[in-house]
Design a protein around this motif. Structure first.
Motif, PDB file in Angstrom:
ATOM      1  N   MET A   1     -24.899  10.539  12.050  1.00  0.00           N
ATOM      2  CA  MET A   1     -23.308  10.669  12.434  1.00  0.00           C
ATOM      3  C   MET A   1     -23.295  11.349  13.725  1.00  0.00           C
ATOM      4  SD  MET A   1     -20.353  11.496  10.288  1.00  0.00           S
ATOM      5  CE  MET A   1     -18.589  11.202  10.765  1.00  0.00           C
ATOM      6  N   GLY A   2     -22.737  10.807  14.651  1.00  0.00           N
ATOM      7  CA  GLY A   2     -22.574  11.574  15.949  1.00  0.00           C
ATOM      8  C   GLY A   2     -21.405  12.354  15.908  1.00  0.00           C
ATOM      9  N   VAL A   3     -21.327  13.255  16.898  1.00  0.00           N
ATOM     10  CA  VAL A   3     -20.288  14.266  17.280  1.00  0.00           C
ATOM     11  C   VAL A   3     -18.821  13.564  17.753  1.00  0.00           C
ATOM     12  CG1 VAL A   3     -19.329  16.400  18.233  1.00  0.00           C
ATOM     13  CG2 VAL A   3     -21.661  16.206  17.372  1.00  0.00           C
ATOM     14  N   VAL A   4     -17.783  13.619  17.203  1.00  0.00           N
ATOM     15  CA  VAL A   4     -16.502  13.312  17.755  1.00  0.00           C
ATOM     16  C   VAL A   4     -15.786  14.267  18.372  1.00  0.00           C
ATOM     17  CG1 VAL A   4     -14.547  11.827  17.324  1.00  0.00           C
ATOM     18  CG2 VAL A   4     -16.718  11.233  15.986  1.00  0.00           C
ATOM     19  N   MET A   5     -15.214  14.061  19.493  1.00  0.00           N
ATOM     20  CA  MET A   5     -14.483  15.061  20.128  1.00  0.00           C
ATOM     21  C   MET A   5     -13.041  14.574  20.206  1.00  0.00           C
ATOM     22  SD  MET A   5     -15.088  16.835  23.792  1.00  0.00           S
ATOM     23  CE  MET A   5     -15.563  18.682  23.308  1.00  0.00           C
ATOM     24  N   VAL A   6     -12.062  15.393  19.856  1.00  0.00           N
ATOM     25  CA  VAL A   6     -10.742  15.165  19.724  1.00  0.00           C
ATOM     26  C   VAL A   6     -10.305  16.226  20.735  1.00  0.00           C
ATOM     27  CG1 VAL A   6      -8.853  14.923  18.357  1.00  0.00           C
ATOM     28  CG2 VAL A   6     -10.855  14.160  17.326  1.00  0.00           C
ATOM     29  N   VAL A   7      -9.228  15.568  21.698  1.00  0.00           N
ATOM     30  CA  VAL A   7      -8.424  16.271  22.725  1.00  0.00           C
ATOM     31  C   VAL A   7      -7.122  16.525  22.165  1.00  0.00           C
ATOM     32  CG1 VAL A   7      -7.814  16.772  24.951  1.00  0.00           C
ATOM     33  CG2 VAL A   7     -10.156  15.842  24.368  1.00  0.00           C
ATOM     34  N   VAL A   8      -6.553  17.496  22.119  1.00  0.00           N
ATOM     35  CA  VAL A   8      -4.989  17.455  21.751  1.00  0.00           C
ATOM     36  C   VAL A   8      -4.501  18.487  22.731  1.00  0.00           C
ATOM     37  CG1 VAL A   8      -5.445  17.308  19.247  1.00  0.00           C
ATOM     38  CG2 VAL A   8      -5.278  19.627  20.195  1.00  0.00           C
ATOM     39  N   ASP A   9      -3.213  18.450  23.050  1.00  0.00           N
ATOM     40  CA  ASP A   9      -2.479  19.079  23.915  1.00  0.00           C
ATOM     41  C   ASP A   9      -2.207  20.570  23.386  1.00  0.00           C
ATOM     42  OD1 ASP A   9       0.504  18.839  22.664  1.00  0.00           O
ATOM     43  OD2 ASP A   9      -0.160  16.585  23.191  1.00  0.00           O
ATOM     44  N   MET A  10      -1.712  21.491  24.219  1.00  0.00           N
ATOM     45  CA  MET A  10      -1.212  22.640  23.716  1.00  0.00           C
ATOM     46  C   MET A  10      -0.265  22.693  22.520  1.00  0.00           C
ATOM     47  SD  MET A  10      -3.477  25.038  24.786  1.00  0.00           S
ATOM     48  CE  MET A  10      -2.601  26.372  24.698  1.00  0.00           C
ATOM     49  N   GLU A  11       0.878  22.011  22.689  1.00  0.00           N
ATOM     50  CA  GLU A  11       1.782  21.730  22.046  1.00  0.00           C
ATOM     51  C   GLU A  11       1.278  21.617  20.458  1.00  0.00           C
ATOM     52  OE1 GLU A  11       5.941  19.251  21.140  1.00  0.00           O
ATOM     53  OE2 GLU A  11       5.267  19.672  23.234  1.00  0.00           O
ATOM     54  N   THR A  12       0.304  20.199  20.544  1.00  0.00           N
ATOM     55  CA  THR A  12      -0.055  19.891  19.230  1.00  0.00           C
ATOM     56  C   THR A  12      -0.908  20.844  18.500  1.00  0.00           C
ATOM     57  OG1 THR A  12       0.167  17.490  20.275  1.00  0.00           O
ATOM     58  CG2 THR A  12      -1.350  18.000  18.119  1.00  0.00           C
ATOM     59  N   ALA A  13      -1.841  21.593  19.153  1.00  0.00           N
ATOM     60  CA  ALA A  13      -2.543  22.777  18.871  1.00  0.00           C
ATOM     61  C   ALA A  13      -1.894  23.546  18.142  1.00  0.00           C
ATOM     62  CB  ALA A  13      -3.413  22.860  20.080  1.00  0.00           C
ATOM     63  N   SER A  14      -0.855  24.036  18.879  1.00  0.00           N
ATOM     64  CA  SER A  14      -0.050  25.118  18.477  1.00  0.00           C
ATOM     65  C   SER A  14       0.567  24.936  17.127  1.00  0.00           C
ATOM     66  CB  SER A  14       1.044  25.495  19.549  1.00  0.00           C
ATOM     67  OG  SER A  14       0.599  26.041  20.770  1.00  0.00           O
ATOM     68  N   LYS A  15       1.190  23.677  16.965  1.00  0.00           N
ATOM     69  CA  LYS A  15       1.590  23.297  15.791  1.00  0.00           C
ATOM     70  C   LYS A  15       0.456  23.187  14.556  1.00  0.00           C
ATOM     71  CE  LYS A  15       4.106  19.655  13.414  1.00  0.00           C
ATOM     72  NZ  LYS A  15       4.341  18.077  13.438  1.00  0.00           N
ATOM     73  N   ILE A  16      -0.496  22.687  14.930  1.00  0.00           N
ATOM     74  CA  ILE A  16      -1.351  22.607  13.899  1.00  0.00           C
ATOM     75  C   ILE A  16      -1.833  24.106  13.322  1.00  0.00           C
ATOM     76  CG2 ILE A  16      -3.794  21.814  13.408  1.00  0.00           C
ATOM     77  CD1 ILE A  16      -3.143  19.494  15.201  1.00  0.00           C
ATOM     78  N   LEU A  17      -1.925  25.120  14.446  1.00  0.00           N
ATOM     79  CA  LEU A  17      -2.518  26.152  14.040  1.00  0.00           C
ATOM     80  C   LEU A  17      -1.528  27.274  13.599  1.00  0.00           C
ATOM     81  CD1 LEU A  17      -5.279  26.413  16.972  1.00  0.00           C
ATOM     82  CD2 LEU A  17      -5.600  25.850  14.539  1.00  0.00           C
ATOM     83  N   ARG A  18      -0.332  26.931  13.620  1.00  0.00           N
ATOM     84  CA  ARG A  18       0.900  27.883  13.190  1.00  0.00           C
ATOM     85  C   ARG A  18       0.746  28.156  12.062  1.00  0.00           C
ATOM     86  NH1 ARG A  18       2.613  23.132  12.098  1.00  0.00           N
ATOM     87  NH2 ARG A  18       4.277  22.546  10.422  1.00  0.00           N
TER      88      ARG A  18
END
Length: 82
Positions: A1-18
Motif C-alpha cells: 500500500m502506497g502513501v496517500v497525501m491529503v492536502v487541507v487548507d488552514m481553516e480545515t486543519a484548525s477545525k480538525i485539530l481544535r
C-alpha cells in the motif's frame, strides 16, 4: 500500500485539530452504562487516551463504530474515518 497525501487548507486543519467543548468530547465506556471516567476533547487527546484506556472500552466502541462517528461528526474529519 502506497502513501496517500491529503492536502487541507488552514481553516480545515484548525477545525480538525481544535479542542471541542467537554460536552462534545468522546466519553469512553466499557459497556452500556459503564462509563470509565475518561473522555477526550481533541484528536490529539483522543489518540493519547486510546493508549491508556481499558481494552474492553476500545473493543466496545470499535464494534459500534463510535470512534469513526465521533471523528467524522464532531471533529469533522471524514477522510480519517475511511
Amino acid at each position: 500500500m502506497g502513501v496517500v497525501m491529503v492536502v487541507v487548507d488552514m481553516e480545515t486543519a484548525s477545525k480538525i485539530l481544535r479542542r471541542v467543548p467537554d460536552n462534545n468530547g468522546f466519553f469512553f465506556f466499557k459497556g452500556f452504562g459503564e462509563y470509565i471516567g475518561v473522555y477526550a476533547v481533541s484528536l490529539a487527546d483522543f489518540c493519547q487516551k486510546l493508549r491508556t484506556v481499558d481494552l474492553r472500552s476500545i473493543e466496545f466502541h470499535s464494534k459500534r463504530g463510535d470512534f469513526s462517528n465521533w471523528i467524522r461528526t464532531t471533529i469533522g474529519d471524514a477522510y480519517l474515518t475511511n
